[in-house]
Design a protein around this motif. Structure first.
Motif, mmCIF file in Angstrom:
data_model
loop_
_atom_site.group_PDB
_atom_site.id
_atom_site.type_symbol
_atom_site.label_atom_id
_atom_site.label_comp_id
_atom_site.label_asym_id
_atom_site.label_seq_id
_atom_site.Cartn_x
_atom_site.Cartn_y
_atom_site.Cartn_z
ATOM 1 N N ASN A 35 -15.459 57.365 73.457
ATOM 2 C CA ASN A 35 -15.051 58.378 74.435
ATOM 3 C C ASN A 35 -14.560 59.683 73.828
ATOM 4 O OD1 ASN A 35 -15.554 56.449 76.273
ATOM 5 N ND2 ASN A 35 -13.408 55.957 76.668
ATOM 6 N N SER A 36 -14.983 59.993 72.623
ATOM 7 C CA SER A 36 -14.535 61.267 72.085
ATOM 8 C C SER A 36 -15.650 62.309 72.205
ATOM 9 C CB SER A 36 -14.086 61.118 70.634
ATOM 10 O OG SER A 36 -15.105 60.535 69.867
ATOM 11 N N TYR A 37 -15.270 63.538 71.996
ATOM 12 C CA TYR A 37 -16.231 64.645 72.037
ATOM 13 C C TYR A 37 -16.217 65.251 70.645
ATOM 14 C CZ TYR A 37 -18.701 68.621 74.200
ATOM 15 O OH TYR A 37 -19.623 69.560 74.561
ATOM 16 N N VAL A 38 -17.285 65.003 69.911
ATOM 17 C CA VAL A 38 -17.325 65.393 68.511
ATOM 18 C C VAL A 38 -18.359 66.490 68.307
ATOM 19 C CG1 VAL A 38 -17.732 64.584 66.160
ATOM 20 C CG2 VAL A 38 -16.746 63.049 67.845
ATOM 21 N N SER A 39 -17.984 67.522 67.583
ATOM 22 C CA SER A 39 -18.964 68.551 67.232
ATOM 23 C C SER A 39 -19.308 68.415 65.763
ATOM 24 C CB SER A 39 -18.397 69.943 67.466
ATOM 25 O OG SER A 39 -18.192 70.144 68.838
ATOM 26 N N ILE A 40 -20.558 68.558 65.463
ATOM 27 C CA ILE A 40 -20.983 68.541 64.065
ATOM 28 C C ILE A 40 -21.506 69.924 63.726
ATOM 29 C CG2 ILE A 40 -22.525 67.498 62.381
ATOM 30 C CD1 ILE A 40 -22.443 64.960 63.990
ATOM 31 N N ILE A 168 -23.398 56.757 74.883
ATOM 32 C CA ILE A 168 -23.180 57.776 73.854
ATOM 33 C C ILE A 168 -24.280 58.807 74.038
ATOM 34 C CG2 ILE A 168 -23.189 58.231 71.375
ATOM 35 C CD1 ILE A 168 -22.350 55.314 70.970
ATOM 36 N N LEU A 169 -23.908 60.060 74.073
ATOM 37 C CA LEU A 169 -24.913 61.100 74.263
ATOM 38 C C LEU A 169 -24.900 62.032 73.051
ATOM 39 C CD1 LEU A 169 -26.991 62.418 76.142
ATOM 40 C CD2 LEU A 169 -25.132 63.737 77.152
ATOM 41 N N ILE A 190 -22.357 68.812 80.157
ATOM 42 C CA ILE A 190 -22.051 67.853 79.095
ATOM 43 C C ILE A 190 -20.577 67.446 79.174
ATOM 44 C CG2 ILE A 190 -21.946 67.535 76.595
ATOM 45 C CD1 ILE A 190 -24.240 69.627 76.436
ATOM 46 N N TYR A 191 -19.748 68.439 79.413
ATOM 47 C CA TYR A 191 -18.317 68.142 79.485
ATOM 48 C C TYR A 191 -18.007 67.236 80.677
ATOM 49 C CZ TYR A 191 -13.327 68.860 78.958
ATOM 50 O OH TYR A 191 -11.996 68.659 78.747
ATOM 51 N N ARG A 192 -18.698 67.486 81.788
ATOM 52 C CA ARG A 192 -18.503 66.638 82.966
ATOM 53 C C ARG A 192 -18.909 65.190 82.681
ATOM 54 N NH1 ARG A 192 -21.901 68.109 87.416
ATOM 55 N NH2 ARG A 192 -22.455 69.958 86.219
ATOM 56 N N MET A 193 -20.028 65.032 81.993
ATOM 57 C CA MET A 193 -20.477 63.693 81.619
ATOM 58 C C MET A 193 -19.399 63.000 80.799
ATOM 59 S SD MET A 193 -23.607 63.005 82.572
ATOM 60 C CE MET A 193 -23.165 63.632 84.121
ATOM 61 N N HIS A 194 -18.798 63.791 79.915
ATOM 62 C CA HIS A 194 -17.766 63.254 79.036
ATOM 63 C C HIS A 194 -16.550 62.802 79.845
ATOM 64 C CE1 HIS A 194 -15.078 62.849 75.687
ATOM 65 N NE2 HIS A 194 -14.337 63.874 76.062
ATOM 66 N N ILE A 195 -16.119 63.653 80.784
ATOM 67 C CA ILE A 195 -14.911 63.351 81.552
ATOM 68 C C ILE A 195 -15.186 62.309 82.643
ATOM 69 C CG2 ILE A 195 -13.196 64.339 83.123
ATOM 70 C CD1 ILE A 195 -12.813 65.173 80.222
ATOM 71 N N ASP A 196 -16.233 62.559 83.459
ATOM 72 C CA ASP A 196 -16.468 61.689 84.613
ATOM 73 C C ASP A 196 -17.030 60.334 84.219
ATOM 74 O OD1 ASP A 196 -15.673 63.882 85.916
ATOM 75 O OD2 ASP A 196 -17.619 64.393 86.796
ATOM 76 N N ARG A 197 -17.900 60.312 83.215
ATOM 77 C CA ARG A 197 -18.569 59.045 82.897
ATOM 78 C C ARG A 197 -18.119 58.468 81.564
ATOM 79 N NH1 ARG A 197 -24.496 59.465 85.605
ATOM 80 N NH2 ARG A 197 -23.733 60.460 87.497
ATOM 81 N N MET A 199 -18.556 59.342 78.649
ATOM 82 C CA MET A 199 -19.550 59.294 77.583
ATOM 83 C C MET A 199 -18.949 59.831 76.292
ATOM 84 S SD MET A 199 -23.170 60.661 78.977
ATOM 85 C CE MET A 199 -23.858 60.072 80.510
ATOM 86 N N THR A 200 -19.307 59.186 75.197
ATOM 87 C CA THR A 200 -19.001 59.775 73.904
ATOM 88 C C THR A 200 -20.017 60.892 73.684
ATOM 89 O OG1 THR A 200 -18.368 57.614 73.068
ATOM 90 C CG2 THR A 200 -18.815 59.325 71.430
ATOM 91 N N ILE A 201 -19.543 62.077 73.346
ATOM 92 C CA ILE A 201 -20.462 63.190 73.144
ATOM 93 C C ILE A 201 -20.506 63.553 71.667
ATOM 94 C CG2 ILE A 201 -21.011 65.591 73.721
ATOM 95 C CD1 ILE A 201 -21.143 63.884 76.183
ATOM 96 N N ILE A 202 -21.691 63.646 71.122
ATOM 97 C CA ILE A 202 -21.844 64.128 69.750
ATOM 98 C C ILE A 202 -22.735 65.352 69.811
ATOM 99 C CG2 ILE A 202 -22.649 63.585 67.439
ATOM 100 C CD1 ILE A 202 -22.119 60.628 68.173
ATOM 101 N N LEU A 203 -22.138 66.489 69.526
ATOM 102 C CA LEU A 203 -22.840 67.750 69.733
ATOM 103 C C LEU A 203 -23.086 68.428 68.389
ATOM 104 C CD1 LEU A 203 -23.660 70.079 71.777
ATOM 105 C CD2 LEU A 203 -21.339 70.917 71.434
ATOM 106 N N VAL A 204 -24.352 68.673 68.092
ATOM 107 C CA VAL A 204 -24.684 69.464 66.910
ATOM 108 C C VAL A 204 -24.848 70.893 67.383
ATOM 109 C CG1 VAL A 204 -26.404 69.901 65.139
ATOM 110 C CG2 VAL A 204 -25.864 67.555 65.786
ATOM 111 N N THR A 205 -24.139 71.815 66.795
ATOM 112 C CA THR A 205 -24.203 73.173 67.328
ATOM 113 C C THR A 205 -23.874 74.227 66.280
ATOM 114 O OG1 THR A 205 -23.402 74.606 69.090
ATOM 115 C CG2 THR A 205 -21.798 73.144 68.108
#
Ligand SMILES: Nc1ncnc2c1ncn2[C@@H]1O[C@H](COP(=O)(O)OP(=O)(O)OP(=O)(O)O)[C@@H](O)[C@H]1O
Ligand SMILES: [Mg+2]
Lengths: 289, 266
Positions: A35-40, A168-169, A190-197, A199-205
């Motif tokens: 359930n974390s939101y990670v940026s790479i 995990i997205l 993406i943030y909504r998916m993270h909060i509402d569902r 989801m663990t978010i792994i974002l390459v940006t």
């Protein structure tokens, strides 16, 4: 189910048989909490895409291992049971619109759920929901995906992944080449998916402002190695270090950095525009005295 | 992965004697070598050619594993041809007979020779592909076809088409990989299951690949036209591959071996 991602001394060698093979990943050890939101982040060629493709078992480690929940991926893991595992890990590739192929938008979005054994009617339900999530008008459902605009195609591709209801997205530069409005909408989604569902978010940006705004954890990569892990305050409070690793600063930090270069002392770790504004006001007051 | 078995269009940059040869020389020598292969007809002559190709491979500085990889996709074709040759050729003393099939000592030997021929041709073309960049290859072909210009054959256009096609081989291979990965992530199982299943999963791969290729082509032609391209101009070149001394020397070595082959053949 606990979906902690543990990466343990993982290296990856792209072996094309040539005489000087490159290690795209070198001894990466990293834990990503459920359930974390990670940026790479990291400059081009630093191994971000290679790293995230391991989390979906699209690549296997050359040495080391990786586990997602109970599922373990080692160099000798067979290709047989990967499909079940991939169901939990959605992956939106760089320029995902390339993967569209069906006659209609809805069919394309249903493709993933159908592959994972959902019935037609359930898949259609999921697809319609996903279209709504990504902000596609349901009137587009019967259109050919090839007749859509670039931004719309991107949304169809994202819907195709979301319809699989991953836990995990992973998103590899999901907004590259989009207009600012679409960019914001997709980042919000993406943030909504993270909060509402959850989801663990792994974002390459490469968008540092998004990193600061959304992520709990930031992973900095350079030449195939993880060189720093921390929250965005920890990562962005050292402009010199970032520049040395060929990384951009978030706009706030950039502004503060420029001010400090011009001789105004503002603190380095500014998470948002309000802190920056406050800091500037303070600097102004000091100046007046 | 599937793609890594594929030798075509896989140039490996290097600095060897072979790498530095001009493409037209390499092409000519390759054709010449294939002709000579068909002159060989006994053990000594084949042995000479094997030594020659091994020497060439060593000189190219490319690891032998590459060549083995290059053969693998063609293995079934080779085995099939060799078997046909063994089972259906006539002459010689029969060792084994069953219906219309007969295996004779002669057919076994012929089968063996055909096998060696295949290997030699594959090795040679692999050396050519791996040591010559696609653009150089197209340039070499253009140089060799130049005489056809007199017959108003569109050599330059052909060479341009060829170099564009070759240029896009790696792009398309990368794209294939990317699309396969994207569809895998959506639950597609490539490379397993029944034939019917395999055909079915080709659709989500081929359609994006083709649309991508068409997009590339459209973009490229627009870009070329925007920069005033026409096919009637005489074009100058950025790189000019001249025939060099090393080309002559290499060719002489091959001619020497060819003469020896002619001398020792039956
Ligand atoms: N399929 C491949 N075959 C061989 N080498 C590869 C392949 N994919 C990537 N590499 C190499 O691995 C290294 C890391 O590439 P990767 O795509 O992971 O970088 P990245 O951080 O995602 O870069 P970008 O920001 O440009 O997307 C690069 O040096 C690249 O050349
Ligand atoms: Mg990348």
């Amino acid at each position: 189910m606990d979906n902690t991602i543990k990466i343990d001394h993982l290296s990856h060698l792209y072996d094309d048989g040539s005489n000087n093979p490159v290690y795209a990943l070198k001894d990466v050890t990293l834990t990503i909490k459920d359930n974390s939101y990670v940026s790479i982040i990291g400059h081009t060629g630093s191994g971000k895409s290679t790293l995230v493709q391991h989390i979906n078992a699209l690549l296997k480690p050359t040495t080391g291992e990786l586990s997602v929940g109970d599922f373990k991926i080692e160099p000798k893991t067979s290709n047989k049971n990967l499909k079940k595992f991939r169901q939990h890990v959605g992956m939106v590739f760089q320029f995902p619109e390339k993967q569209l192929f069906e006659e209609t938008v809805i069919k394309d979005i249903m493709f993933g759920p159908l592959n994972y054994g959902k019935s037609e009617s359930v898949a259609e339900q999921l697809a319609l929901e996903a279209m709504d999530l990504v902000g596609l008008d349901s009137k587009l459902a019967e259109k050919s995906p090839f007749d859509l605009s670039g931004g719309q195609k991107r949304r169809v591709a994202m819907a195709g992944v979301l319809a699989m209801q991953p836990e995990i997205l992973i998103l590899d530069e999901p907004t590259a080449g989009l207009d600012p409005k679409s960019h914001r909408e997709i980042m919000d989604l993406i943030y909504r998916m993270h909060i509402d569902r959850q989801m663990t978010i792994i974002l390459v940006t490469h968008q540092m402002d998004d990193v600061v705004q959304y992520s709990d954890q930031v992973v900095v990569m350079d030449h195939g190695e993880v060189v720093k892990v921390g929250n965005s305050t920890e990562i962005f409070n050292d402009p010199q270090w970032l520049i040395q690793h060929q990384l951009a600063l978030p706009s706030n930090a950039e502004f503060a950095y420029r001010l400090s270069q011009a001789g105004y002392q503002v603190p380095g770790n500014l998470d948002n525009i309000w802190q920056l504004a406050k800091a500037i006001i303070e600097v102004g007051e000091v100046d007046h005295e | 992965m599937i793609m890594s078995n594929f030798i075509f269009g896989r140039y490996l940059p290097g600095n060897s004697w072979i790498h530095k040869m001009s493409p037209q020389a390499k092409l000519l020598i390759s054709f010449f070598f294939v002709l000579v292969i068909f002159l060989a007809n006994n053990l000594i002559s084949y042995a000479m050619l094997i030594v020659l190709i091994l020497a060439t491979i060593v000189l190219s500085g490319i690891s032998i594993s590459f060549f083995i990889k290059g053969i693998r996709p063609l293995l079934w074709l080779i085995i099939f041809t060799v078997l046909l040759q063994i089972l259906f050729s006539s002459g010689g003393t029969p060792i084994f007979k069953w219906g219309i099939f007969s295996i004779t000592d002669q057919s076994l030997i012929n089968g063996g020779y055909i096998f060696i021929r295949f290997l030699l041709i594959i090795m040679m073309s692999t050396v050519l592909m791996l040591t010559t960049s696609p653009l150089a290859l197209a340039d070499g072909i253009q140089t060799l076809l130049k005489p056809l210009k007199r017959l108003h054959f569109p050599v330059d256009t052909l060479a341009l088409m060829l170099s564009i096609a070759l240029r896009f081989v790696p792009t398309l291979m990368d794209e294939t990989q990317t699309i396969m990965n994207a569809q895998r992530a959506r639950g597609v199982d490539f490379g397993s299951g029944s034939i019917k299943h395999r055909i079915k999963v080709a659709v989500p791969l081929l359609i994006p690949l083709f649309t991508g290729a068409i997009t590339h082509a459209e973009n490229l032609s627009t870009a070329m036209e925007a920069r005033g391209f026409t096919d009637s101009e005489h074009r100058s070149k950025y790189r000019i591959y001249k025939w060099q001394k090393r080309d002559t020397i290499s060719f002489l070595v091959y001619i020497l071996v060819a003469v020896l082959v002619i001398l020792v053949r039956k």
